[in-house]
Structures are given as structure tokens and as C-alpha cells.
Design an enzyme around this catalytic site. Sequence first.
Site, PDB file in Angstrom:
ATOM      1  N   THR A  33       0.803  -1.057   0.152  1.00 16.04           N
ATOM      2  CA  THR A  33       0.118   0.028  -0.057  1.00 16.04           C
ATOM      3  C   THR A  33       0.800   1.547  -0.101  1.00 16.04           C
ATOM      4  OG1 THR A  33      -1.944  -1.073   1.228  1.00 16.04           O
ATOM      5  CG2 THR A  33      -1.729   1.302   1.300  1.00 16.04           C
ATOM      6  N   PHE A  86       1.228   4.995   0.973  1.00 17.47           N
ATOM      7  CA  PHE A  86       0.644   6.258   1.779  1.00 17.47           C
ATOM      8  C   PHE A  86       1.438   7.450   1.477  1.00 17.47           C
ATOM      9  CE2 PHE A  86       0.526   2.097   4.125  1.00 17.47           C
ATOM     10  CZ  PHE A  86      -0.874   2.235   4.954  1.00 17.47           C
TER      11      PHE A  86
END
Length: 282
Positions: free
Chosen positions: A174, A176
Amino acid sequence: MKRIAIQGDIGSFHDIAAHQYFGNQQIQLICCSTFEQVFENIRRDPTAIGMLAIENTIAGSLLHNYELLRDSETTIVGEHKLRITHSLCCLPDDDWNTINEVHSHPVALMQCRGFLANHPDMKAVEAHDTAGAAKYIAQHQCRGWAAICNTAAAKIYGMKVLQEGIEDNKHNFTRFLVTSHVNKADFLRPIDRVNKASLVFALPHEEGSLSQVLSILSFYKMNLTKIQSLPIIGHEWEYMFYVDVTFDNLTRYRQSIDAIMPLTREFKVLGEYQDDGKQPIQ
């Protein structure tokens, strides 16, 4: 001490990403239920910093967060790519034969579809956060319930880990974004290290309008790493384009921005920051 607003509870992936990004610096987490609350905290306290997920290699982009970024008075000052690993955890007295429900964030449940398909007796239930699911089960002593979360969250809330690494794809990352009030950006990212930018713009509904912009970026040797389109509500077949570019020459990047601005509408630089090349999104 830096105050970091995150979506989720202590032990969530946002928590892990914040601690990894800021390293040995002292941080105080502001745990929020929604991403809207993250931006609201920055609005109320311009010294606060936001950490929010923007895309995942399996689930794709968090489209609503692009809109929140565009409409806020924040700017992106950094990014962090985190390897996502999921574990199944439960109360110490529970075990495989007593679990009948599995709680977690919808994205986490989706990333563990293979595991859940192999355990049809476990009902998948959506929660607002991975760590929050573990926290709720622990605080309310929910027998027969399990949570899908990070192993670190399981330890924080005194949960038993039944199995680690239950995500379907081990190349699960992921990305960020670190955001701050525009007036605080220069204190958080040295401008001489900037080599990436996130842009958003609309285009006239004319043939070749997008290809013109992309050609100019290519001419100035901007490396296009992402392009995401979102429909403009109330304007059929018109879109906002969210674009990430990387570059090795700040002056040439500025020139490219000057060149494409006359061709666009509602142009905005969402942030200029340093690319996190440690863990490539692949």
C-alpha cells in the site's frame, strides 16, 4: 513531537506506516474513524500531519481520497510504501473450531478472499479498521469472533494469532501519502530532494486534449507513473485527471507545469515530494 492524524486505531497499517516513515522521531497519533476526520484535524490544527492510504497493488486506488486531497488546504510532502501482511487472530480461549465470524476492513477481507473461501464456516463481517476489529473483539470479549489484522495489532490487544500471512498475494503493498497544511510543507520536505509530483486537472471536452498534455510531459522528460480519471459530477463524460510524475530536474519540471497549465482547467499541484523507491508498487 509531531502529531499525526491517521484513519484507524493503534496497530493499524496507518499506524505502522507513520512510525516507519518518521523513524526515530517522536510522534503522537490522532486516531480517526474516517479520512474526512484526518483532513478536519489538519484544518483545525495546521501543525498536524496526515497519513493516508492512496493505492494498493491488489485493491487499486482509494478514489475518494483523491477528492479529499483536491478539496483540502493540504499538500503532499512525502510518501511511504508498506508491505501488507494479514493474520487471523482471536481471543486466547478461542481456536479454529470455535470461530464463526471474521471481522476486518472491507479491503482486508477482499485481500484474503482465498483464505476465506477455504473456510466457508467463517462469516466475513466488515469493520471500519483492521486493528479496530481486533480492539473491539478484545474489549468486548466476543467469543467466536476473529479479526484479520497485522500481527502487531494482535499483540497490542492481547489476541492469539491463529495464522500469519493469509493474504492471497504476497506482493501486497500500500502506498501512503504524508500530507500537511500548505504553510507547513517547506518544514517537512527539503525542496532540493523533491523528485515527484502529484497533479490534478480537468480538460476541455475536445479531441486530443489529453494526448497534448501527455506529449508535453514527455517532451520535458517527465516520467508518468500514474494516471487516474474520475468523472466530474454533473458534467457528463467530463473527467478530472490525477497524474503522478517523477523527474530528475526540478527546473525542467517547473517548465512542464507552465507549459500544460494553459491547456487545462482547474489545475492544481497536490504536492511535490520525494519518491519512496524502497518498495516498488508492482
